[in-house]
Design a protein around this motif. Structure first.
Motif, PDB file in Angstrom:
ATOM      1  N   ILE A  78      10.726  -6.717 100.630  1.00 20.23           N
ATOM      2  CA  ILE A  78      10.173  -6.041  99.447  1.00 20.23           C
ATOM      3  C   ILE A  78      11.124  -4.951  98.976  1.00 20.23           C
ATOM      4  CG2 ILE A  78       8.268  -4.598  98.617  1.00 20.23           C
ATOM      5  CD1 ILE A  78       6.467  -6.136 100.608  1.00 20.23           C
ATOM      6  N   GLU A  80      14.328  -4.952  99.201  1.00 21.14           N
ATOM      7  CA  GLU A  80      15.424  -5.624  98.487  1.00 21.14           C
ATOM      8  C   GLU A  80      14.982  -6.038  97.078  1.00 21.14           C
ATOM      9  OE1 GLU A  80      18.433  -5.752  99.173  1.00 21.14           O
ATOM     10  OE2 GLU A  80      18.819  -5.997 101.309  1.00 21.14           O
ATOM     11  N   GLU A  81      13.738  -6.480  96.942  1.00 21.63           N
ATOM     12  CA  GLU A  81      13.222  -6.823  95.614  1.00 21.63           C
ATOM     13  C   GLU A  81      13.215  -5.598  94.697  1.00 21.63           C
ATOM     14  OE1 GLU A  81       9.322  -8.386  96.243  1.00 21.63           O
ATOM     15  OE2 GLU A  81      10.029 -10.072  97.461  1.00 21.63           O
ATOM     16  N   LYS A  82      12.814  -4.461  95.232  1.00 17.76           N
ATOM     17  CA  LYS A  82      12.750  -3.239  94.436  1.00 17.76           C
ATOM     18  C   LYS A  82      14.135  -2.771  94.027  1.00 17.76           C
ATOM     19  CE  LYS A  82       9.869  -0.098  96.164  1.00 17.76           C
ATOM     20  NZ  LYS A  82       9.096   0.662  97.181  1.00 17.76           N
ATOM     21  N   THR A  84      16.548  -4.463  92.962  1.00 14.46           N
ATOM     22  CA  THR A  84      17.100  -5.188  91.821  1.00 14.46           C
ATOM     23  C   THR A  84      16.953  -4.398  90.515  1.00 14.46           C
ATOM     24  OG1 THR A  84      15.007  -6.352  91.441  1.00 14.46           O
ATOM     25  CG2 THR A  84      16.619  -7.419  92.886  1.00 14.46           C
TER      26      THR A  84
END
Length: 212
Positions: A78, A80-82, A84
């Protein structure tokens, strides 16, 4: 029960954790500001128990390098998703703990542990490992719930009951005074102990300690 069960708990609750609101937002901002003031642009920073990366994403742009770690692979995913949403070349996320980091690989100028120390199963063993990860006179900065100072109903009834049904993780029970003793015994000098709560005392002392 051990670290594998701890990782499973946080993997399972990671999405809910990611959407939960910060209870004391002003207190959190105070912690960020205080931490920023202690860090420099040439510092190598390690964060333990970074969760979904909220703090790392706020601080990583102001230091040379920032390694944010957590026991939960789902939490790191999560985070890593943030990431982006903005490019932060100094920031790296890894599924790791203080036990799996090798002190000889790199030494850090600062190690951060926010809402972390009460979750480790061997506090007296973990603190010396944090000490070993720090460069000479490096800082260990923590903000830790001291369950032993909380309402007895919380530590004696509520937490055990929630843990029994899988609704709460492992939490060590110690008082702020005991925590300070453990930190000093691990080779640190405590420079400051502060309360950043905006209403009363939330029993989460913000502690700045320097490696001896």
């Amino acid at each position: 029960m051990g670290t594998a069960s701890d990782a499973h708990f946080w993997d399972r609750t990671s999405r809910k954790y990611a959407t939960a609101a910060i209870v004391d937002h002003a207190g959190y901002e105070r912690t960020l500001d205080r931490t920023r003031a202690l860090l420099g642009p040439d510092d190598r920073v390690l964060e333990l128990g970074c969760g979904t990366g909220t703090t790392a994403l706020r601080l990583a742009g102001e230091v040379q390098s920032y390694l944010a770690t957590d026991i939960s692979a789902e939490m790191i995913a999560i985070a890593e998703e943030k990431r982006t949403a903005g490019l932060l070349p100094a920031l790296a996320f890894r599924t790791m703990t203080a036990d799996t980091l090798m002190p000889e690989a790199v030494q850090f100028n600062a190690v951060l542990g926010f809402n972390y120390l009460h979750l480790v199963r061997d506090l007296p063993g973990t603190l010396p490992r944090i000490h070993a990860l720090l460069a000479a006179e490096g800082l260990f900065i923590s903000k830790t719930p001291c369950v032993g100072d909380m309402n007895p109903l919380i530590r004696l009834a509520l937490l055990p009951a929630m843990r029994a049904i899988g609704k709460a993780p492992y939490a060590g029970v110690f008082r702020a005074a005991e925590l300070g003793q453990h930190i000093c015994a691990a080779g640190f000098d405590i420079l400051a102990t502060e309360c950043h709560a905006t209403k009363g005392n939330d029993n989460r002392p913000y502690i700045v300690a320097r490696k001896r």
